[in-house]
Design an enzyme around this catalytic site. Sequence first.
Site, PDB file in Angstrom:
ATOM      1  N   SER A  21      64.257 -55.697 116.606  1.00  0.00           N
ATOM      2  CA  SER A  21      63.749 -54.329 116.502  1.00  0.00           C
ATOM      3  C   SER A  21      63.657 -53.970 115.029  1.00  0.00           C
ATOM      4  O   SER A  21      64.431 -54.465 114.201  1.00  0.00           O
ATOM      5  CB  SER A  21      64.690 -53.351 117.216  1.00  0.00           C
ATOM      6  OG  SER A  21      64.368 -52.011 116.892  1.00  0.00           O
ATOM      7  N   THR A  22      62.736 -53.104 114.703  1.00  0.00           N
ATOM      8  CA  THR A  22      62.705 -52.588 113.330  1.00  0.00           C
ATOM      9  C   THR A  22      64.003 -51.852 113.010  1.00  0.00           C
ATOM     10  O   THR A  22      64.353 -51.696 111.839  1.00  0.00           O
ATOM     11  CB  THR A  22      61.519 -51.616 113.136  1.00  0.00           C
ATOM     12  OG1 THR A  22      61.559 -50.632 114.166  1.00  0.00           O
ATOM     13  CG2 THR A  22      60.193 -52.338 113.167  1.00  0.00           C
ATOM     14  N   ASN A  23      64.722 -51.421 114.029  1.00  0.00           N
ATOM     15  CA  ASN A  23      65.987 -50.707 113.811  1.00  0.00           C
ATOM     16  C   ASN A  23      67.043 -51.579 113.147  1.00  0.00           C
ATOM     17  O   ASN A  23      67.905 -51.080 112.417  1.00  0.00           O
ATOM     18  CB  ASN A  23      66.544 -50.186 115.136  1.00  0.00           C
ATOM     19  CG  ASN A  23      65.727 -49.065 115.744  1.00  0.00           C
ATOM     20  OD1 ASN A  23      66.156 -48.429 116.686  1.00  0.00           O
ATOM     21  ND2 ASN A  23      64.527 -48.822 115.236  1.00  0.00           N
ATOM     22  N   THR A  68      82.075 -37.813  65.462  1.00  0.00           N
ATOM     23  CA  THR A  68      82.324 -37.054  66.687  1.00  0.00           C
ATOM     24  C   THR A  68      81.572 -35.735  66.540  1.00  0.00           C
ATOM     25  O   THR A  68      81.630 -35.104  65.488  1.00  0.00           O
ATOM     26  CB  THR A  68      83.834 -36.781  66.897  1.00  0.00           C
ATOM     27  OG1 THR A  68      84.352 -36.049  65.793  1.00  0.00           O
ATOM     28  CG2 THR A  68      84.592 -38.095  67.027  1.00  0.00           C
ATOM     29  N   SER A 200      53.012 -46.745  62.876  1.00  0.00           N
ATOM     30  CA  SER A 200      52.044 -45.671  62.722  1.00  0.00           C
ATOM     31  C   SER A 200      50.790 -46.204  62.038  1.00  0.00           C
ATOM     32  O   SER A 200      50.874 -47.022  61.133  1.00  0.00           O
ATOM     33  CB  SER A 200      52.639 -44.528  61.896  1.00  0.00           C
ATOM     34  OG  SER A 200      51.657 -43.569  61.560  1.00  0.00           O
ATOM     35  N   SER A 201      49.644 -45.706  62.496  1.00  0.00           N
ATOM     36  CA  SER A 201      48.388 -46.036  61.823  1.00  0.00           C
ATOM     37  C   SER A 201      48.107 -45.073  60.685  1.00  0.00           C
ATOM     38  O   SER A 201      47.174 -45.280  59.904  1.00  0.00           O
ATOM     39  CB  SER A 201      47.239 -45.997  62.833  1.00  0.00           C
ATOM     40  OG  SER A 201      47.130 -44.695  63.400  1.00  0.00           O
ATOM     41  N   LYS A 206      55.899 -47.329  58.186  1.00  0.00           N
ATOM     42  CA  LYS A 206      56.772 -46.716  59.194  1.00  0.00           C
ATOM     43  C   LYS A 206      57.019 -47.720  60.326  1.00  0.00           C
ATOM     44  O   LYS A 206      56.089 -48.321  60.849  1.00  0.00           O
ATOM     45  CB  LYS A 206      56.134 -45.455  59.756  1.00  0.00           C
ATOM     46  CG  LYS A 206      57.017 -44.673  60.732  1.00  0.00           C
ATOM     47  CD  LYS A 206      56.331 -43.358  61.110  1.00  0.00           C
ATOM     48  CE  LYS A 206      57.230 -42.479  61.959  1.00  0.00           C
ATOM     49  NZ  LYS A 206      57.383 -43.003  63.321  1.00  0.00           N
TER      50      LYS A 206
END
Length: 310
Positions: A21-23, A68, A200-201, A206
């Site tokens: 059963s799928t169950n 901290t 970055s272009s 960067k």
Amino acid sequence: SEAGQPDLQINSIDHVNLNQSTNDVYPSASNMAISIVTKQLTESVDALASAYHDLREKFGQAPRLARTCLQDAVGTTFDKLFGAYELGLSRNVRHLEHASSELRELSLGGGIVGQVDATPAEYRAALLPHLHSVFDDTSIRLNPNTADAAQNADGILRFASELEILAHNLIKQARDLRFLSSGPEGGIGEVILPVLQAGSSAMPGKVNPVMPEFVIHCSIQTIAAVSAVRMATDQSELDLNVWEGVYNYNLLSSVSLLNTAITNFTSKCIVGLEINEELNLQRSQVSTAKLTKIAQATSYSEALSQTGDH
């Protein structure tokens, strides 16, 4: 049919699906699938923990300034930082393996809503030997209460929770490294991550912390997926939980996603990570760290008196 042999009429329900059963079959298959793919994930987490161990061997005694509340704290070492990452991941592996082992307790043989008496005893007796042989895994077992197996998905929920804890742990580590590597001139700059691509272009030179950010993306998605699993467990009613599709999609995809993220994070970020030893040494000797040592040797009041703020 061959000469002298009668035609065999195979019926999908009467023969192929006999005693199933799928169950009970569907959730059993789902649990096994999740349990199997988790092994690869725990191996990846182990490899990441091992990479942190290697960093401890390489940089463990190098001093650094602890923070901290994002404020200067005391002098410490990289052994404390990377060691905590390693131990946290080791706990993740242990708990995931335990949760995964619980999924290998299957509802197979329970039939419809756990009515085990509706399936032949011979069929039920043959299940475990066959499963042990097919999966080469003797830890597979059958839930003795098949009605419980049909209704309750707490094992799935427990596994999902451990997966979410791993995701939170990864976010913490990735954010730490993203923060410590910030800069190179206007940030912290105490950790140097491997360069993977231009960041970055528009801003020449960067470099972005793409691997920590990739891990954070994947971990956030995992946490969202676990939320969907929790909602699905809430929808169970009466004798059967029918929401395995939600579990399967979200847990299987999340395990795969985290495995990809961790594997790449390990090989393209943690292996090859360097530290700025000179800068870390300098910052580990800031006034807060020195005053803390004075307070430990004398008193807080004595140390505070030397700051001029009394």
